[in-house]
Structure formats: C-alpha cells, structure tokens
Design a protein around this motif. Structure first.
Motif, PDB file in Angstrom:
ATOM      1  N   UNK A  41     -25.521   0.427  37.551  1.00  0.00           N
ATOM      2  CA  UNK A  41     -24.915  -1.401  38.182  1.00  0.00           C
ATOM      3  C   UNK A  41     -23.930  -2.020  37.194  1.00  0.00           C
ATOM      4  N   UNK A  42     -23.469  -2.839  37.678  1.00  0.00           N
ATOM      5  CA  UNK A  42     -22.278  -3.391  36.716  1.00  0.00           C
ATOM      6  C   UNK A  42     -23.373  -5.359  36.367  1.00  0.00           C
ATOM      7  N   UNK A  43     -23.556  -4.750  35.151  1.00  0.00           N
ATOM      8  CA  UNK A  43     -24.833  -5.606  34.619  1.00  0.00           C
ATOM      9  C   UNK A  43     -23.800  -6.777  32.944  1.00  0.00           C
ATOM     10  N   UNK A  44     -24.474  -7.760  33.331  1.00  0.00           N
ATOM     11  CA  UNK A  44     -23.937  -8.889  31.920  1.00  0.00           C
ATOM     12  C   UNK A  44     -25.038  -9.378  30.961  1.00  0.00           C
ATOM     13  N   UNK A  45     -25.033  -8.791  29.994  1.00  0.00           N
ATOM     14  CA  UNK A  45     -25.794  -9.107  28.787  1.00  0.00           C
ATOM     15  C   UNK A  45     -26.181 -11.105  28.807  1.00  0.00           C
ATOM     16  N   UNK A  46     -27.032 -11.555  29.312  1.00  0.00           N
ATOM     17  CA  UNK A  46     -27.214 -12.923  29.396  1.00  0.00           C
ATOM     18  C   UNK A  46     -28.197 -13.238  28.138  1.00  0.00           C
ATOM     19  N   UNK A  65     -33.347  -7.846  25.746  1.00  0.00           N
ATOM     20  CA  UNK A  65     -32.231  -8.278  25.518  1.00  0.00           C
ATOM     21  C   UNK A  65     -32.176  -8.690  27.662  1.00  0.00           C
ATOM     22  N   UNK A  66     -32.000  -9.925  27.909  1.00  0.00           N
ATOM     23  CA  UNK A  66     -32.070 -10.388  29.465  1.00  0.00           C
ATOM     24  C   UNK A  66     -30.769  -9.899  29.695  1.00  0.00           C
ATOM     25  N   UNK A  67     -30.359  -8.769  30.744  1.00  0.00           N
ATOM     26  CA  UNK A  67     -29.134  -8.966  31.618  1.00  0.00           C
ATOM     27  C   UNK A  67     -29.484  -9.149  33.095  1.00  0.00           C
ATOM     28  N   UNK A  68     -28.610  -9.020  34.004  1.00  0.00           N
ATOM     29  CA  UNK A  68     -28.122  -9.983  35.451  1.00  0.00           C
ATOM     30  C   UNK A  68     -27.076  -9.447  35.873  1.00  0.00           C
ATOM     31  N   UNK A 102     -18.339  -0.720  11.945  1.00  0.00           N
ATOM     32  CA  UNK A 102     -18.861  -0.400  11.038  1.00  0.00           C
ATOM     33  C   UNK A 102     -19.745  -1.547  10.247  1.00  0.00           C
ATOM     34  N   UNK A 103     -19.868  -1.521   9.059  1.00  0.00           N
ATOM     35  CA  UNK A 103     -20.791  -2.613   8.356  1.00  0.00           C
ATOM     36  C   UNK A 103     -21.108  -2.973   9.148  1.00  0.00           C
ATOM     37  N   UNK A 104     -22.059  -4.622   9.105  1.00  0.00           N
ATOM     38  CA  UNK A 104     -23.125  -5.265   9.448  1.00  0.00           C
ATOM     39  C   UNK A 104     -22.458  -5.573  10.888  1.00  0.00           C
ATOM     40  N   UNK A 105     -23.179  -6.111  11.503  1.00  0.00           N
ATOM     41  CA  UNK A 105     -22.672  -6.429  13.120  1.00  0.00           C
ATOM     42  C   UNK A 105     -23.302  -7.480  13.578  1.00  0.00           C
ATOM     43  N   UNK A 106     -23.326  -8.249  14.647  1.00  0.00           N
ATOM     44  CA  UNK A 106     -23.763  -9.604  15.045  1.00  0.00           C
ATOM     45  C   UNK A 106     -24.430  -9.196  16.652  1.00  0.00           C
ATOM     46  N   UNK A 107     -25.714  -8.584  16.587  1.00  0.00           N
ATOM     47  CA  UNK A 107     -26.220  -8.269  17.420  1.00  0.00           C
ATOM     48  C   UNK A 107     -26.038  -9.895  19.075  1.00  0.00           C
ATOM     49  N   UNK A 108     -25.774 -10.948  18.511  1.00  0.00           N
ATOM     50  CA  UNK A 108     -25.516 -12.144  19.430  1.00  0.00           C
ATOM     51  C   UNK A 108     -23.836 -12.033  19.678  1.00  0.00           C
ATOM     52  N   UNK A 109     -23.176 -10.897  19.014  1.00  0.00           N
ATOM     53  CA  UNK A 109     -21.492 -10.298  19.903  1.00  0.00           C
ATOM     54  C   UNK A 109     -21.831 -10.062  21.545  1.00  0.00           C
ATOM     55  N   UNK A 110     -22.883  -9.300  21.674  1.00  0.00           N
ATOM     56  CA  UNK A 110     -23.421  -8.821  22.537  1.00  0.00           C
ATOM     57  C   UNK A 110     -23.366  -9.864  24.251  1.00  0.00           C
ATOM     58  N   UNK A 111     -23.854 -10.783  23.486  1.00  0.00           N
ATOM     59  CA  UNK A 111     -24.034 -12.236  24.725  1.00  0.00           C
ATOM     60  C   UNK A 111     -23.102 -11.614  25.607  1.00  0.00           C
ATOM     61  N   UNK A 112     -22.919 -12.020  27.140  1.00  0.00           N
ATOM     62  CA  UNK A 112     -21.679 -11.544  27.704  1.00  0.00           C
ATOM     63  C   UNK A 112     -21.441 -11.194  27.620  1.00  0.00           C
ATOM     64  N   UNK A 113     -21.018  -9.551  26.905  1.00  0.00           N
ATOM     65  CA  UNK A 113     -20.572  -8.146  27.416  1.00  0.00           C
ATOM     66  C   UNK A 113     -21.137  -8.441  28.785  1.00  0.00           C
ATOM     67  N   UNK A 114     -19.881  -7.311  29.891  1.00  0.00           N
ATOM     68  CA  UNK A 114     -20.060  -6.479  31.109  1.00  0.00           C
ATOM     69  C   UNK A 114     -20.403  -5.404  30.564  1.00  0.00           C
ATOM     70  N   UNK A 115     -21.039  -4.885  30.972  1.00  0.00           N
ATOM     71  CA  UNK A 115     -21.682  -2.891  31.213  1.00  0.00           C
ATOM     72  C   UNK A 115     -21.448  -2.215  32.321  1.00  0.00           C
ATOM     73  N   UNK A 116     -21.181  -1.220  32.680  1.00  0.00           N
ATOM     74  CA  UNK A 116     -21.883  -0.426  33.478  1.00  0.00           C
ATOM     75  C   UNK A 116     -22.770   0.284  33.130  1.00  0.00           C
ATOM     76  N   UNK A 117     -24.339  -0.097  34.008  1.00  0.00           N
ATOM     77  CA  UNK A 117     -25.423   0.813  33.567  1.00  0.00           C
ATOM     78  C   UNK A 117     -25.819   1.287  34.342  1.00  0.00           C
TER      79      UNK A 117
END
Length: 139
Positions: A41-46, A65-68, A102-117
């Motif tokens: 299913x396609x999901x968005x990270x809310x 992590x909340x998904x829709x 690479x290096x440090x990564x902000x997990x908030x950069x995932x918000x709004x990302x669409x994934x196929x899960x």
C-alpha cells in the motif's frame, strides 16, 4: 551463519529438534487481527514523535511514526532506540529514502515523504495483532 537449531543439531547428531507440530497448539489465545489490512500500500508519513522513556527503560528513546494511506486510514509504527541504536529503524530510513544518508540526518525530513509499504501482521502472546511495515521503498 550458525543459528540455535544448527547448534542443537551439532550437539545431538541424529536427533530431530522439531518434527511435527499441531498448528492450533502454537496459538496462545484467540487471534485478533489489526484493523489495517496486510499487503502492499502507498503511505504518507504524517508525523514523527520521539520521547525519552522512564522507569526500567530510562535512557531509551521511543520513536512513533504516523502513517496515512490514500483513503485516510492511519496507523503508527513504533521503534525503541536502546543506547541510541535500532537496526530496524535504520533499515526503515534507508528503505524509505532509497539511499543511505551520510553523517547526521534529521528524522523530521521524512515527514511528508511517500513510500510504498508492505504491511504484515505480527501478534503478541495474547493474540493481539499489530500492523507493521515489513518493507518499504520510495513511492
């Protein structure tokens, strides 16, 4: 890779560790399926929330992590960082991004990302089912 069954077989050559099982004896209670269906299913990270745990888990961090999905169904996936580490959370990030940052990564950069899960159900000892992301990739 050696697993526990291989080790037992080496210790007791010629003996079968497990041969036959009764499927219904494996179930520890009545299974209650989660509301979210299994499958791709396609999901968005809310939203991504994190907080420090207390009591016997003091110092661990819980990440929720909340998904829709496309029709508005929602569910959460939870990861617990013990001593700042969780291999499954790292793998989720790599898969969701499609690359290893690479290096440090902000997990908030995932918000709004669409994934196929790929959603799978996992059950606790009481038979309560949970929807979990078994695999994902960028949508």
């Amino acid at each position: 890779m050696i697993n526990n069954i291989d080790t037992v077989k080496d210790m007791f050559p010629g003996r079968t560790v497990i041969d036959k099982i009764d499927l219904y004896e494996l179930v520890s209670g009545e299974l209650k399926n989660p509301d979210y269906p299994e499958g791709d299913t396609p999901l968005s990270i809310l939203k991504i929330e994190s907080e420090e745990m207390y009591g016997k888990n003091l110092g661990n961090i819980i990440i929720k992590i909340s998904f829709e999905d496309e029709v508005g169904n929602r569910f959460n996936q939870v990861y617990i960082l013990k001593n700042g580490k969780n291999n499954n959370f790292a793998k989720f990030i790599f898969n969701a991004l499609g690359y290893e940052p690479e290096g440090q990564f902000s997990i908030n950069d995932l918000v709004g990302k669409k994934i196929m899960a790929t959603i799978s159900h996992f059950y606790n000892e009481q038979g309560l089912g949970y929807a979990n992301i078994a695999f994902c990739r960028p949508a």
